[in-house]
Motif scaffolding. Structure first.
Motif, PDB file in Angstrom:
ATOM      1  N   LEU A  48       2.235   3.006  -7.642  1.00  0.00           N
ATOM      2  CA  LEU A  48       2.678   1.911  -8.792  1.00  0.00           C
ATOM      3  C   LEU A  48       4.078   1.860  -8.867  1.00  0.00           C
ATOM      4  O   LEU A  48       4.780   2.814  -9.165  1.00  0.00           O
ATOM      5  CB  LEU A  48       1.669   2.174 -10.061  1.00  0.00           C
ATOM      6  N   THR A  49       4.752   0.490  -8.784  1.00  0.00           N
ATOM      7  CA  THR A  49       6.282   0.448  -9.199  1.00  0.00           C
ATOM      8  C   THR A  49       6.362  -0.883  -9.970  1.00  0.00           C
ATOM      9  O   THR A  49       5.247  -1.605 -10.038  1.00  0.00           O
ATOM     10  CB  THR A  49       6.699   0.302  -7.761  1.00  0.00           C
ATOM     11  N   GLN A  50       7.548  -1.018 -10.273  1.00  0.00           N
ATOM     12  CA  GLN A  50       7.916  -2.151 -10.943  1.00  0.00           C
ATOM     13  C   GLN A  50       8.180  -3.278 -10.116  1.00  0.00           C
ATOM     14  O   GLN A  50       7.589  -4.501 -10.367  1.00  0.00           O
ATOM     15  CB  GLN A  50       9.180  -1.915 -11.843  1.00  0.00           C
ATOM     16  N   ALA A  51       8.452  -3.074  -8.868  1.00  0.00           N
ATOM     17  CA  ALA A  51       8.869  -4.175  -7.664  1.00  0.00           C
ATOM     18  C   ALA A  51       8.197  -3.761  -6.515  1.00  0.00           C
ATOM     19  O   ALA A  51       7.919  -2.531  -6.251  1.00  0.00           O
ATOM     20  CB  ALA A  51      10.347  -4.494  -7.524  1.00  0.00           C
ATOM     21  N   PRO A  52       7.650  -4.730  -5.628  1.00  0.00           N
ATOM     22  CA  PRO A  52       7.022  -4.530  -4.349  1.00  0.00           C
ATOM     23  C   PRO A  52       8.051  -3.335  -3.751  1.00  0.00           C
ATOM     24  O   PRO A  52       9.128  -3.770  -3.363  1.00  0.00           O
ATOM     25  CB  PRO A  52       6.927  -5.783  -3.746  1.00  0.00           C
ATOM     26  N   THR A  53       7.449  -2.321  -3.033  1.00  0.00           N
ATOM     27  CA  THR A  53       8.164  -1.302  -2.443  1.00  0.00           C
ATOM     28  C   THR A  53       7.429  -0.897  -1.236  1.00  0.00           C
ATOM     29  O   THR A  53       6.239  -0.564  -1.146  1.00  0.00           O
ATOM     30  CB  THR A  53       8.607  -0.246  -3.570  1.00  0.00           C
ATOM     31  N   ILE A  54       8.297  -0.886  -0.114  1.00  0.00           N
ATOM     32  CA  ILE A  54       7.683  -0.453   1.038  1.00  0.00           C
ATOM     33  C   ILE A  54       8.350   0.847   1.380  1.00  0.00           C
ATOM     34  O   ILE A  54       9.564   0.951   1.390  1.00  0.00           O
ATOM     35  CB  ILE A  54       7.921  -1.572   2.350  1.00  0.00           C
ATOM     36  N   SER A  55       7.605   1.615   2.147  1.00  0.00           N
ATOM     37  CA  SER A  55       8.065   2.993   2.670  1.00  0.00           C
ATOM     38  C   SER A  55       8.621   2.624   4.276  1.00  0.00           C
ATOM     39  O   SER A  55       7.762   2.242   4.921  1.00  0.00           O
ATOM     40  CB  SER A  55       6.834   3.817   2.719  1.00  0.00           C
ATOM     41  N   ILE A 132       1.881  -1.481  -5.370  1.00  0.00           N
ATOM     42  CA  ILE A 132       1.366  -2.572  -6.172  1.00  0.00           C
ATOM     43  C   ILE A 132       2.118  -2.490  -7.475  1.00  0.00           C
ATOM     44  O   ILE A 132       2.737  -1.484  -7.879  1.00  0.00           O
ATOM     45  CB  ILE A 132      -0.210  -2.358  -6.385  1.00  0.00           C
ATOM     46  N   GLN A 133       1.987  -3.612  -8.552  1.00  0.00           N
ATOM     47  CA  GLN A 133       2.767  -3.812  -9.643  1.00  0.00           C
ATOM     48  C   GLN A 133       1.722  -4.004 -10.674  1.00  0.00           C
ATOM     49  O   GLN A 133       1.606  -5.368 -10.862  1.00  0.00           O
ATOM     50  CB  GLN A 133       3.837  -4.810  -9.444  1.00  0.00           C
ATOM     51  N   PRO A 134       1.088  -3.118 -11.508  1.00  0.00           N
ATOM     52  CA  PRO A 134      -0.051  -3.490 -12.233  1.00  0.00           C
ATOM     53  C   PRO A 134       0.368  -4.567 -13.583  1.00  0.00           C
ATOM     54  O   PRO A 134      -0.493  -5.131 -14.138  1.00  0.00           O
ATOM     55  CB  PRO A 134      -0.546  -1.999 -12.888  1.00  0.00           C
ATOM     56  N   ARG A 135       1.663  -4.328 -13.884  1.00  0.00           N
ATOM     57  CA  ARG A 135       2.035  -5.110 -15.119  1.00  0.00           C
ATOM     58  C   ARG A 135       2.279  -6.583 -14.645  1.00  0.00           C
ATOM     59  O   ARG A 135       2.269  -7.526 -15.492  1.00  0.00           O
ATOM     60  CB  ARG A 135       3.529  -4.571 -15.588  1.00  0.00           C
ATOM     61  N   LEU A 136       2.063  -6.937 -13.207  1.00  0.00           N
ATOM     62  CA  LEU A 136       2.319  -8.310 -12.941  1.00  0.00           C
ATOM     63  C   LEU A 136       0.907  -9.087 -12.487  1.00  0.00           C
ATOM     64  O   LEU A 136       0.829 -10.402 -12.403  1.00  0.00           O
ATOM     65  CB  LEU A 136       3.245  -8.314 -11.630  1.00  0.00           C
ATOM     66  N   GLY A 137      -0.151  -8.351 -12.620  1.00  0.00           N
ATOM     67  CA  GLY A 137      -1.454  -8.977 -12.577  1.00  0.00           C
ATOM     68  C   GLY A 137      -1.919  -9.336 -11.098  1.00  0.00           C
ATOM     69  O   GLY A 137      -1.242  -9.290 -10.180  1.00  0.00           O
ATOM     70  N   ASP A 220      -5.926  -2.427 -14.359  1.00  0.00           N
ATOM     71  CA  ASP A 220      -6.400  -3.245 -13.271  1.00  0.00           C
ATOM     72  C   ASP A 220      -5.960  -2.518 -11.911  1.00  0.00           C
ATOM     73  O   ASP A 220      -6.550  -3.094 -10.892  1.00  0.00           O
ATOM     74  CB  ASP A 220      -5.331  -4.600 -13.536  1.00  0.00           C
ATOM     75  N   GLU A 221      -5.376  -1.292 -11.909  1.00  0.00           N
ATOM     76  CA  GLU A 221      -4.798  -1.086 -10.662  1.00  0.00           C
ATOM     77  C   GLU A 221      -5.632  -0.909  -9.524  1.00  0.00           C
ATOM     78  O   GLU A 221      -5.345  -1.052  -8.545  1.00  0.00           O
ATOM     79  CB  GLU A 221      -3.848   0.164 -10.832  1.00  0.00           C
ATOM     80  N   HIS A 222      -7.011  -0.586  -9.873  1.00  0.00           N
ATOM     81  CA  HIS A 222      -7.965  -0.205  -8.519  1.00  0.00           C
ATOM     82  C   HIS A 222      -8.397  -1.293  -7.992  1.00  0.00           C
ATOM     83  O   HIS A 222      -8.900  -1.385  -7.000  1.00  0.00           O
ATOM     84  CB  HIS A 222      -8.989   1.056  -8.889  1.00  0.00           C
ATOM     85  N   LEU A 223      -8.253  -2.446  -8.806  1.00  0.00           N
ATOM     86  CA  LEU A 223      -8.907  -3.841  -8.182  1.00  0.00           C
ATOM     87  C   LEU A 223      -7.842  -4.599  -7.464  1.00  0.00           C
ATOM     88  O   LEU A 223      -8.021  -5.393  -6.831  1.00  0.00           O
ATOM     89  CB  LEU A 223      -9.565  -4.548  -9.321  1.00  0.00           C
ATOM     90  N   LEU A 224      -6.355  -4.417  -7.707  1.00  0.00           N
ATOM     91  CA  LEU A 224      -5.509  -5.188  -7.523  1.00  0.00           C
ATOM     92  C   LEU A 224      -4.966  -5.211  -5.851  1.00  0.00           C
ATOM     93  O   LEU A 224      -4.994  -6.159  -5.278  1.00  0.00           O
ATOM     94  CB  LEU A 224      -3.796  -4.647  -8.257  1.00  0.00           C
ATOM     95  N   PRO A 225      -5.298  -4.037  -5.290  1.00  0.00           N
ATOM     96  CA  PRO A 225      -5.281  -4.425  -3.780  1.00  0.00           C
ATOM     97  C   PRO A 225      -6.478  -5.259  -3.293  1.00  0.00           C
ATOM     98  O   PRO A 225      -6.261  -5.881  -2.138  1.00  0.00           O
ATOM     99  CB  PRO A 225      -5.911  -2.832  -3.199  1.00  0.00           C
ATOM    100  N   LEU A 226      -7.420  -5.391  -3.865  1.00  0.00           N
ATOM    101  CA  LEU A 226      -8.457  -6.545  -3.199  1.00  0.00           C
ATOM    102  C   LEU A 226      -7.624  -8.127  -3.216  1.00  0.00           C
ATOM    103  O   LEU A 226      -7.956  -8.720  -2.255  1.00  0.00           O
ATOM    104  CB  LEU A 226      -9.668  -6.811  -4.263  1.00  0.00           C
ATOM    105  N   PHE A 227      -6.806  -8.164  -4.266  1.00  0.00           N
ATOM    106  CA  PHE A 227      -6.183  -9.243  -4.249  1.00  0.00           C
ATOM    107  C   PHE A 227      -5.229  -9.623  -3.057  1.00  0.00           C
ATOM    108  O   PHE A 227      -4.810 -10.647  -2.705  1.00  0.00           O
ATOM    109  CB  PHE A 227      -5.508  -9.820  -5.633  1.00  0.00           C
ATOM    110  N   VAL A 228      -4.666  -8.537  -2.843  1.00  0.00           N
ATOM    111  CA  VAL A 228      -3.654  -8.534  -1.558  1.00  0.00           C
ATOM    112  C   VAL A 228      -4.613  -8.788  -0.274  1.00  0.00           C
ATOM    113  O   VAL A 228      -3.885  -9.730   0.591  1.00  0.00           O
ATOM    114  CB  VAL A 228      -2.923  -7.420  -1.396  1.00  0.00           C
ATOM    115  N   ALA A 229      -5.559  -8.024  -0.102  1.00  0.00           N
ATOM    116  CA  ALA A 229      -6.363  -8.714   1.127  1.00  0.00           C
ATOM    117  C   ALA A 229      -6.641  -9.984   1.047  1.00  0.00           C
ATOM    118  O   ALA A 229      -6.958 -10.506   2.170  1.00  0.00           O
ATOM    119  CB  ALA A 229      -7.698  -7.700   1.115  1.00  0.00           C
TER     120      ALA A 229
END
Length: 259
Positions: A48-55, A132-137, A220-229
């Motif tokens: 969980l981060t404030q902005a999209p972060t890639i490793s 993911i960014q939980p605060r951004l919905g 929300d955080e555990h459902l948010l990856p669904l929206f990315v997919a």
């Protein structure tokens, strides 16, 4: 080159690797079913981060980001190579619309390495994570996924790892093999039906439209990856429910493909 669907899986408890449940059997065959991608991008509910972060890590560590479970889990390592080239691709794909942060050290949390140990146990495929960014919905994560669609045509597997239902406040109220209570099945069925009818508006507004939404997802955080997919599946993607089962009564282990 193989075009992979975007996949959403429910990763369950950290002890999933030690359990004899249908979701384990499903994940063990999923890698074979999908085939071998050029690289894997995991979007996990546990970064969980404030902005999209890639490793961009070349050598990814195995993060044991949980406590109080079987000691054997803390000895497990997933030694896949990192994917800095994929990280660069992701950064470029997101850059027009998002301010992207690059993390050169981030490893794989259990939302990534545990399902990958079942799907691709050889650990030879380069892998990295996007946060993911939980605060951004929900809509923000749908847009993230839409920006990543092209990666699928380049041999990349987009693997979104979260949970179709996830209320840890109720964890311990049910045993591993207990059937789900009505409030869990009602939400899980609604989710499956909304996905099947391609009702993106209802999904994005699930908190207002789904039965027992807050009870199944206090956060929300555990459902948010669904929206990315879902977004990464492309315009009006065909959706397929790959798996349906439950653990501990409260955890739907549902999985979906979008292409």
């Amino acid at each position: 080159m193989t075009i992979f669907p975007a996949i959403f899986i429910s990763h369950g408890s950290p002890e999933l690797l030690l359990q004899a449940v249908p979701a384990v059997d499903f994940l063990k065959q999923l890698g074979t079913q999908l085939g071998t991608p050029k690289a894997i991008l995991v979007i996990s509910a546990h970064w969980l981060t404030q902005a999209p972060t890639i490793s961009s890590a070349q050598n990814v560590s195995t993060i044991h980001d949980f406590g109080g479970f079987s000691p054997v889990l803390y000895q497990m390592k997933y030694g896949a190579p990192g994917a800095p080239a994929l990280a660069e691709q992701v950064s470029k794909a997101l850059a027009p619309a998002f301010k992207v942060v690059v993390d050169g050290d981030r490893g794989l949390d259990h939302g990534a390495w545990e399902p990958l140990m079942l799907m691709y146990p050889e650990a030879t495929i380069p892998v990295t994570q996007l946060s993911i960014q939980p605060r951004l919905g929900t809509h923000h994560h749908l847009l993230l996924g839409q920006a990543l669609t092209q990666l699928r045509e380049e041999g990349v597997l987009i693997l979104a790892s979260g949970a179709a239902t996830h209320n840890l406040r109720m964890f311990g109220a049910y045993d591993l093999h207990d059937p789900p209570p009505d409030w869990v099945t009602a939400f899980d069925n609604w989710l499956a039906e909304a996905i099947a009818r391609h009702d993106t508006e209802a999904l994005v507004n699930y908190r207002q439209q789904a039965p027992y939404a807050t009870q199944n997802h206090p956060t929300d955080e555990h459902l948010l990856p669904l929206f990315v997919a879902l977004g990464a599946g492309g315009d009006n993607p065909q959706s397929t429910r790959l798996h349906s089962s439950f653990t501990y009564g409260i955890l739907s282990m549902a999985a979906y493909a979008f292409a």
